[in-house]
Design an enzyme around this catalytic site. Structure first.
Site, mmCIF file in Angstrom:
data_model
loop_
_atom_site.group_PDB
_atom_site.id
_atom_site.type_symbol
_atom_site.label_atom_id
_atom_site.label_comp_id
_atom_site.label_asym_id
_atom_site.label_seq_id
_atom_site.Cartn_x
_atom_site.Cartn_y
_atom_site.Cartn_z
ATOM 1 N N LYS A 115 0.837 -1.205 0.000
ATOM 2 C CA LYS A 115 0.000 0.000 0.000
ATOM 3 C C LYS A 115 0.873 1.257 0.000
ATOM 4 O O LYS A 115 0.597 2.217 -0.723
ATOM 5 C CB LYS A 115 -0.950 -0.037 1.210
ATOM 6 C CG LYS A 115 -2.035 -1.101 1.029
ATOM 7 C CD LYS A 115 -2.797 -1.437 2.303
ATOM 8 C CE LYS A 115 -3.730 -2.621 2.031
ATOM 9 N NZ LYS A 115 -4.451 -3.110 3.200
ATOM 10 N N ASP A 117 -11.500 2.333 3.386
ATOM 11 C CA ASP A 117 -11.794 0.904 3.206
ATOM 12 C C ASP A 117 -13.294 0.679 2.973
ATOM 13 O O ASP A 117 -13.708 -0.413 2.599
ATOM 14 C CB ASP A 117 -11.351 0.116 4.447
ATOM 15 C CG ASP A 117 -10.022 -0.605 4.232
ATOM 16 O OD1 ASP A 117 -9.679 -0.872 3.061
ATOM 17 O OD2 ASP A 117 -9.349 -0.902 5.233
ATOM 18 N N GLN A 120 -5.038 -1.694 9.394
ATOM 19 C CA GLN A 120 -4.758 -2.999 8.782
ATOM 20 C C GLN A 120 -5.284 -4.125 9.677
ATOM 21 O O GLN A 120 -4.990 -4.172 10.869
ATOM 22 C CB GLN A 120 -3.238 -3.145 8.568
ATOM 23 C CG GLN A 120 -2.829 -4.421 7.855
ATOM 24 C CD GLN A 120 -3.358 -4.494 6.418
ATOM 25 O OE1 GLN A 120 -3.276 -3.538 5.664
ATOM 26 N NE2 GLN A 120 -3.913 -5.632 6.057
#
Ligand code: NAD
Length: 305
Positions: free
Chosen positions: A53, A120, A97
Site C-alpha cells: 500500500k 476501506d 490494517q
C-alpha cells in the site's frame, strides 16, 4: 479458451489515473491526498500488505503516513490514535490494517474512523449509503472488481450473478454492487446446499470464500465470467495434486518450493470452460490496492481539500 482478465494491467491503469489526478491537483496548487496506515504489531502478512500500500502511494504521488503501535496497545490508545488522525486536516484516508491482535475490538476501531476518511468503506454509514445506492466510499476489492468488469464490457443487466461468500468486506458489498447494475444476484455461503448447481446458474460467478480450488471447472456455466477473489497458500501436496490437475506448472512449483498461491477456483479447469476468468495471483489482488488509492483521492476531493 477463456479470456484472461488481467487485474494487474487494469490496476496499473487505475494507478496511472490516480497519479495523473494528483499531478493535476499539484498544477492547481493543491496538496497531494494523504493516506494514513495504522499497523498494530508485526504480523508478517500484514507487513507485506502495508508495504504494498505504501509503495502504491509512492507510485501515485499520494502522501503516506504510517503509525505502527506495538501489539500491546490498548483499545483506548488505539481510539486516541484514530481520533488524532480523524482530526488532522491533512489526512484524507485512514486504514487500520486487519487482523488486529485478539484483545482489540476490530469493529470498534473501524467504526471510530470518520466516515469521510473511511477509505476501506467499512464504516456503517458508508455501508448504508451502498445499501441505499448512494455514492460514497465503497469497499476497495468489490468496487475495483466492478470497475474492471465494466471496463471489459461485461454485460450485467439481466444476467444471473452468483457471489460465493457473505463477508462484509467482499461478498455482501459485491452482491449489492451487482444488484445495482441490474444483475439477478444469489449469495451462496458455507451453509448453501448443492453449491455446484447454484454455481452452474451463474453468468457471472464471484468466488470470495478462502478455500483453495473449491470451485471445479465442471461447476462453471460455459461462457461465464469468473472473478476469483480468493487468495490461498497451498502447501499440501495431496491437495495440490487434486486441484492443479489442469495446471502442471503450479503443481511443479508446489513440489519445488513447498508452497504456491491459488484462488478459490481451479484456474486451469476454468480456462477451458469459462468465457473470461481472473488469475491468482495477478487478478483481483492488485485491483484492491488500486481501489484503495482511488478511494483516497476521492475522499480528498470530496472533503474539498
Ligand atoms: P471470510 O472468511 O470473511 O468469508 C468467507 C465466506 O466464505 C463466508 O461468508 C463463508 O460463509 C463462505 N464460505 C466458507 N466456506 C465455504 C464453502 N465451503 N462453501 C461456500 N461458502 C463458503 O473471507 P473474506 O474476507 O471475504 O475473504 C475471502 C477470500 O478472499 C480469502 O481467500 C481472502 O484472502 C480473499 N481476499 C482477497 C482480497 C484481494 O485483494 N484479492 C481481498 C479480500 C479478501
Amino acid at each position: 479458451m477463456a479470456q484472461i482478465l488481467d487485474g494487474k494491467a487494469y490496476a496499473d491503469k487505475m494507478l496511472d489515473e490516480v497519479k495523473a489526478a494528483v499531478e493535476a491537483r499539484a498544477a492547481q496548487g493543491l496538496r497531494a491526498p494523504a493516506l494514513a496506515v495504522v499497523l498494530v504489531g508485526a504480523d508478517p502478512a500484514s507487513q507485506v500488505y502495508v508495504k504494498g500500500k505504501i509503495a502504491a502511494c509512492a507510485r501515485t504521488g499520494v502522501t503516506s503516513i504510517e503509525r505502527r503501535p506495538a501489539s500491546d496497545i490498548t483499545q483506548d490508545e488505539l481510539n486516541w490514535l484514530i481520533d488524532e488522525l480523524n482530526e488532522n486536516p491533512f489526512v484524507d484516508g485512514i486504514l487500520v490494517q486487519l487482523p488486529l491482535p485478539k484483545h482489540l475490538d476490530a469493529k470498534a476501531a473501524l467504526h471510530r474512523i470518520h466516515p469521510t476518511k473511511d477509505v476501506d468503506g467499512f464504516h456503517p454509514l458508508n455501508q448504508g449509503r451502498l445499501f441505499e445506492g448512494l455514492p460514497g466510499l465503497r469497499p476497495c476489492t468489490p468496487s475495483a472488481c466492478m470497475r474492471m468488469l465494466k471496463a471489459h464490457g461485461v454485460e450485467m443487466k439481466g444476467k444471473r450473478a452468483v457471489v460465493l461468500g457473505r463477508s462484509e468486506i467482499v461478498g455482501k458489498p459485491m452482491a449489492l454492487m451487482l444488484l445495482e447494475e441490474h444483475a439477478t444476484v444469489t449469495i451462496a455461503h458455507s451453509r448453501t446446499l448443492d453449491l455446484p448447481s447454484v454455481c452452474g446458474e451463474a453468468d457471472i460467478l464471484v468466488a470470495a470464500i478462502g478455500k483453495p480450488g473449491l470451485v471445479e471447472g465442471s461447476w462453471i456455466k460455459p461462457g461465464a465470467v469468473v472473478v476469483d477473489v480468493g487468495i490461498n497458500r497451498v502447501t499440501e501436496l495431496a491437495l495440490g495434486e487434486r486441484i492443479f490437475a489442469a495446471e502442471p506448472e503450479k503443481l511443479a512449483k508446489l513440489k519445488e518450493k513447498g508452497a504456491v498461491l491459488c484462488g478459490d477456483v481451479r484456474y486451469g479447469e476454468a480456462l477451458q470452460v469459462a468465457g473470461a476468468v481472473t488469475p491468482v495471483p495477478g487478478g483481483v489482488g492488485p485491483l484492491t490496492i488500486a481501489g484503495l488509492l482511488r478511494n483516497t483521492l476521492d475522499a480528498c476531493e470530496q472533503r474539498g481539500n
